[in-house]
Motif scaffolding. Structure first.
Motif, PDB file in Angstrom:
ATOM      1  N   ALA A   7      13.221   7.721 -33.594  1.00  0.00           N
ATOM      2  CA  ALA A   7      12.597   6.721 -32.715  1.00  0.00           C
ATOM      3  C   ALA A   7      11.180   7.152 -32.326  1.00  0.00           C
ATOM      4  O   ALA A   7      10.268   6.327 -32.270  1.00  0.00           O
ATOM      5  CB  ALA A   7      13.448   6.498 -31.472  1.00  0.00           C
ATOM      6  N   HIS A   8      10.996   8.432 -32.075  1.00  0.00           N
ATOM      7  CA  HIS A   8       9.674   8.964 -31.720  1.00  0.00           C
ATOM      8  C   HIS A   8       8.677   8.701 -32.855  1.00  0.00           C
ATOM      9  O   HIS A   8       7.573   8.224 -32.625  1.00  0.00           O
ATOM     10  CB  HIS A   8       9.788  10.460 -31.414  1.00  0.00           C
ATOM     11  N   TYR A   9       9.076   9.028 -34.085  1.00  0.00           N
ATOM     12  CA  TYR A   9       8.189   8.816 -35.228  1.00  0.00           C
ATOM     13  C   TYR A   9       7.942   7.328 -35.492  1.00  0.00           C
ATOM     14  O   TYR A   9       6.842   6.937 -35.859  1.00  0.00           O
ATOM     15  CB  TYR A   9       8.732   9.514 -36.484  1.00  0.00           C
ATOM     16  N   THR A  48       6.096   4.247 -43.175  1.00  0.00           N
ATOM     17  CA  THR A  48       5.824   5.138 -42.039  1.00  0.00           C
ATOM     18  C   THR A  48       6.693   4.784 -40.838  1.00  0.00           C
ATOM     19  O   THR A  48       7.005   5.648 -40.029  1.00  0.00           O
ATOM     20  CB  THR A  48       4.343   5.105 -41.601  1.00  0.00           C
ATOM     21  N   VAL A  49       7.101   3.529 -40.740  1.00  0.00           N
ATOM     22  CA  VAL A  49       7.923   3.079 -39.608  1.00  0.00           C
ATOM     23  C   VAL A  49       9.370   3.556 -39.754  1.00  0.00           C
ATOM     24  O   VAL A  49      10.047   3.813 -38.761  1.00  0.00           O
ATOM     25  CB  VAL A  49       7.845   1.539 -39.462  1.00  0.00           C
ATOM     26  N   THR A  50       9.832   3.700 -40.964  1.00  0.00           N
ATOM     27  CA  THR A  50      11.209   4.118 -41.238  1.00  0.00           C
ATOM     28  C   THR A  50      11.333   5.615 -41.474  1.00  0.00           C
ATOM     29  O   THR A  50      12.327   6.221 -41.099  1.00  0.00           O
ATOM     30  CB  THR A  50      11.733   3.397 -42.503  1.00  0.00           C
ATOM     31  N   TYR A  55       5.169   9.004 -42.373  1.00  0.00           N
ATOM     32  CA  TYR A  55       4.222   9.018 -41.251  1.00  0.00           C
ATOM     33  C   TYR A  55       3.393  10.307 -41.279  1.00  0.00           C
ATOM     34  O   TYR A  55       2.160  10.274 -41.201  1.00  0.00           O
ATOM     35  CB  TYR A  55       4.955   8.885 -39.914  1.00  0.00           C
ATOM     36  N   LEU A  56       4.069  11.445 -41.400  1.00  0.00           N
ATOM     37  CA  LEU A  56       3.364  12.729 -41.420  1.00  0.00           C
ATOM     38  C   LEU A  56       2.432  12.835 -42.630  1.00  0.00           C
ATOM     39  O   LEU A  56       1.334  13.392 -42.529  1.00  0.00           O
ATOM     40  CB  LEU A  56       4.368  13.883 -41.425  1.00  0.00           C
ATOM     41  N   LYS A 110      -1.500  13.614 -42.256  1.00  0.00           N
ATOM     42  CA  LYS A 110      -2.100  14.790 -42.901  1.00  0.00           C
ATOM     43  C   LYS A 110      -3.177  14.384 -43.910  1.00  0.00           C
ATOM     44  O   LYS A 110      -4.210  15.048 -44.033  1.00  0.00           O
ATOM     45  CB  LYS A 110      -1.033  15.637 -43.601  1.00  0.00           C
ATOM     46  N   LEU A 111      -2.940  13.308 -44.620  1.00  0.00           N
ATOM     47  CA  LEU A 111      -3.936  12.814 -45.587  1.00  0.00           C
ATOM     48  C   LEU A 111      -5.200  12.393 -44.866  1.00  0.00           C
ATOM     49  O   LEU A 111      -6.317  12.738 -45.270  1.00  0.00           O
ATOM     50  CB  LEU A 111      -3.348  11.646 -46.397  1.00  0.00           C
TER      51      LEU A 111
END
Length: 161
Positions: free
Chosen positions: A4-6, A143-145, A150-151, A155-156
């Motif tokens: 949930a945080h991500y 990124t939502v799942t 997301y990371l 990083k990119l």
């Protein structure tokens, strides 16, 4: 892993990520494939998918005919029986699971058919793909799942700024 945080972070940064990825489409560095491969490897050294399995809980893969044949054979099922038990045809004409979570996800968050899993599962979240800027819409959605996706974008973005 706090999924949930991500998800919340991904939703907050979606506009920024979309803009960043769009800039790559316009002018990606010549060595973008090398950079994305390095970052993909960094992220997956940090993230243990078996502690998350959010993709298996919420995203159904698209099944190719080769996937269906391989999995049915592994399960010692007739093709028609496998399809009848597990799959439906969606509005796009694709074969997908009847429902989620994945019926092959064990209580330990491990895949019961890992060695024969669908191509879509093997490739998810597609962060090791060449010319990553060609699938920006998919990367943003993932990124939502997926905390790893997301990371990866974070990083990119950090590496290329």
């Amino acid at each position: 892993m706090d999924i949930a945080h991500y998800r919340d972070l991904a939703l907050q940064k979606q506009k920024e990520h979309r803009k960043f990825l769009a800039s790559l489409k316009k002018k990606a560095p010549k060595n973008i494939d090398k950079i994305t491969k390095e970052i993909h490897e960094e992220v997956f050294a940090e993230v243990d998918c078996t502690q998350c399995a959010n993709c298996c809980l919420s995203l159904g893969p698209l099944f190719t005919e080769a996937d269906i044949e391989r999995i049915a054979k592994f399960l010692r099922m007739k093709l028609a029986d496998f399809e009848e038990e597990y799959l439906v045809v969606d509005e796009d004409g694709d074969k997908i699971f009847k429902g989620m979570p994945c019926p092959f996800l064990g209580p330990d968050k491990l895949c019961d058919i890992y060695e024969v899993r669908p191509k879509a599962c093997r490739e998810f979240p597609h962060t090791d793909r060449k010319k990553i800027y060609q699938i920006n819409h998919l990367t943003i959605k993932n990124t939502v799942t997926c905390p790893a996706a997301y990371l990866f974008v974070e990083k990119l973005q950090e590496r290329l700024k």
